[in-house]
Design an enzyme around this catalytic site. Structure first.
Site, short mmCIF file in Angstrom:
data_model
loop_
_atom_site.label_atom_id
_atom_site.label_comp_id
_atom_site.label_asym_id
_atom_site.label_seq_id
_atom_site.Cartn_x
_atom_site.Cartn_y
_atom_site.Cartn_z
N CYS A 187 99.53 7.92 22.93
CA CYS A 187 98.50 8.90 22.55
C CYS A 187 97.51 9.21 23.66
CB CYS A 187 97.77 8.40 21.32
SG CYS A 187 98.88 8.06 19.96
N ARG A 243 105.52 2.62 25.36
CA ARG A 243 105.34 3.94 25.98
C ARG A 243 104.05 3.97 26.80
NH1 ARG A 243 106.19 7.70 20.85
NH2 ARG A 243 105.33 5.85 19.85
C1 UGA Z 1 94.84 5.73 19.47
C2 UGA Z 1 93.54 5.93 18.70
O1 UGA Z 1 92.76 4.74 18.73
C3 UGA Z 1 93.83 6.30 17.24
O2 UGA Z 1 92.61 6.58 16.57
C4 UGA Z 1 94.72 7.54 17.23
O3 UGA Z 1 95.08 7.92 15.91
C5 UGA Z 1 96.00 7.27 18.02
O4 UGA Z 1 95.64 6.91 19.37
C6 UGA Z 1 96.81 8.53 18.01
O5 UGA Z 1 96.36 9.54 18.57
O6 UGA Z 1 97.85 8.56 17.35
P1 UGA Z 1 96.63 3.73 19.69
O7 UGA Z 1 97.25 4.55 20.77
O8 UGA Z 1 97.49 3.15 18.62
O9 UGA Z 1 95.51 4.61 18.91
O10 UGA Z 1 95.90 2.53 20.40
P2 UGA Z 1 94.41 2.04 20.70
O11 UGA Z 1 94.09 0.88 19.86
O12 UGA Z 1 93.47 3.18 20.65
O13 UGA Z 1 94.57 1.53 22.21
C7 UGA Z 1 94.93 2.42 23.26
C8 UGA Z 1 94.93 1.73 24.60
O14 UGA Z 1 93.60 1.46 25.03
C9 UGA Z 1 95.66 0.38 24.64
O15 UGA Z 1 96.46 0.33 25.79
C10 UGA Z 1 94.54 -0.64 24.69
O16 UGA Z 1 94.93 -1.82 25.36
C11 UGA Z 1 93.50 0.13 25.50
N1 UGA Z 1 92.12 -0.36 25.27
C12 UGA Z 1 91.54 -0.23 24.05
C13 UGA Z 1 91.41 -0.92 26.31
O17 UGA Z 1 91.90 -1.04 27.46
N2 UGA Z 1 90.11 -1.33 26.10
C14 UGA Z 1 89.51 -1.21 24.90
O18 UGA Z 1 88.33 -1.60 24.78
C15 UGA Z 1 90.24 -0.66 23.85
#
Ligand code: UGA
Length: 431
Positions: free
Chosen positions: A260, A327
């Protein structure tokens, strides 16, 4: 209500199952017949906690079924959710051919009023094009509405996110569509934001871009912390306790990945450009994210001097814990760079190894657990903060490794504790 979910990818399968669990009759459709066959025999194509049980329960209750026939599903349903993929094209803009294709199936089979809802993440103004395409291809002169209802589920906690959303965003152009969607979501008792279709489309891109911006911002600050020798975790805590900022998505590390954030950032940049605005802020967010990956490779080579033939253990492959999704995972990209530099890689991830094999093949060694991965290793890099990597027998890890060097890519370990045990520790923005 009677629902058709067109597209049985991550969003489609979770949304369809959860709507069925709320008591609706749901048909989930996919043009991949093999996938539908598997789903009909109880095989779930993704790893998502709780999903398998929920699918089983709702299939038994006959509220959930799977099919490969878009048109029949449309005829049998009142609300049609479009959940097909919108993958990036070479220039980063969203490829909307999947949406156009299902819009034709919808148009050709509509025989009574239908509410057509965009659930897939799409650039602003897709709703208008969708409406035009349906009008152009309609066979029967029936009434219909288009709406936008973006998804905010996170992989790994998608069912919980569906059932307890922060908000539900509904972009509509008629009172009728608004009423239907509000009724559909009523059981969740959540705050509903009603806006027009373009507003809802922008909310999705803006939300993901803002979250990605938070991560890149803290990663940029972590580089400053590193230069002066202070700890980003303490800095992030001090910053995040201000409720206007808040501490969520303020964890520094090897950067964001997944299906995403990287894709949506690109698509938002491209659609902004097309509309005549250069979204430079988001270009910088991408650049910082890319720099974090390069930073890991630099840190490893600084610690090990020369990379050829060094054995590097990797804990975690998925782009985040509780998913098998690789991904745009930072780990995969970083491993490829380390391999290109001549390093030998040993990996372990609790669930993402099968998926990783298709990306990384046999150029690396896949291990049974965290300990096997560090056997004879010159250093270990924590890429994904799975719970099982949090509580380890450190003496055992140290004894197995060739040299006790650790790069904590998610800043989850206590540096003093590990240094006390004789490890050479480095994190991201902390020593
Ligand atoms: C994200 C959004 O959080 C959802 O609200 C949204 O619905 C989704 O995309 C989408 O568009 O379908 P997701 O991709 O499942 O969800 O994962 P996240 O939990 O948001 O994490 C994304 C990335 O950011 C991960 O690689 C995580 O490790 C990284 N991250 C997250 C960090 O490096 N630091 C943080 O503090 C938080």
């Amino acid at each position: 209500m009677k629902l058709a979910i067109l597209g049985t990818g991550y969003v489609g399968i979770v949304t369809g199952t959860c709507f069925a669990d709320l008591g609706n009759d749901v048909i989930c459709v996919d043009n991949n017949e093999e996938k539908i066959k598997q789903l009909n025999s109880g095989i779930i194509p993704i790893y998502e906690p709780g999903l398998e049980e929920l699918i089983k329960k709702n299939r038994q209750n006959e509220r959930l079924s799977f099919s490969s026939d878009n048109k029949e599903a449309v005829r049998k349903s009142d609300i049609i959710f479009i959940c097909v993929g919108t993958p990036p094209r070479n220039d980063g803009s969203a490829d909307l051919t999947g949406i156009e294709k299902v819009s034709r199936d919808i148009a050709e089979s509509m025989d009574s009023y239908k509410l057509v809802v965009e659930k897939s993440t799409v650039p602003v103004e897709t709703g208008e094009r969708l409406k035009d395409a349906i009008k152009r291809n309609m066979k029967n002169d029936v009434e219909f509405d288009v709406a936008s209802n973006p998804e905010f589920l996170r992989e790994g906690s998608a069912i919980e996110d569906f059932n307890s959303p922060d908000r539900i965003v509904i972009g509509v152009e008629s009172k009728k569509a608004e009423k239907i969607l509000c009724e559909l979501y009523e059981p969740l008792n959540a705050k509903i934001v009603v806006t027009n279709i373009k507003g809802a489309e922008i909310i999705k891109h803006a939300a993901n871009s803002f979250l990605a911006t938070k991560i890149s911002f803290i990663n940029a600050v972590s580089n400053i912390c590193e230069k002066v020798g202070t700890d980003i975790n303490a800095v992030a805590e001090g910053v995040g306790l201000d409720p206007r900022i808040n501490s969520r998505f303020l964890k520094a590390g090897i950067g964001f990945g997944g299906s995403c954030f990287p894709k949506d950032l690109q698509a938002f940049i491209r659609i902004s450009e097309r509309l005549g605005y250069s979204f430079d802020l988001l270009k910088e967010v991408e650049k910082i994210n890319e720099m974090q990956r390069a930073l890991v490779v630099k840190k490893v080579s600084d610690m090990l001097w020369n990379l050829p033939d060094k054995i590097i253990a990797v804990w975690g492959l998925a782009f985040k814990p509780n998913t098998d999704d690789i991904r745009s995972a930072p780990a995969i990209d970083i491993i490829k760079r380390l391999v290109a530099e001549g390093a030998k890689i040993r990996v372990f991830d609790p669930v993402a190894m099968e998926n990783a094999k298709s990306e990384l093949g046999d150029q690396i060694i896949y291990c049974q657990d965290a300990y096997e991965a560090v056997e004879g290793a010159d250093c270990v890099v924590l890429m994904t903060e799975w719970n099982e990597f949090k509580e380890l027998d450190w003496q055992k890890v140290k004894d197995i490794m060739k040299q006790p060097i650790i790069l904590d890519g998610r800043n989850i370990y206590d540096p003093d504790k590990l240094k006390g045990l004789g490890f050479k520790y480095t994190g991201i923005g902390r020593q």
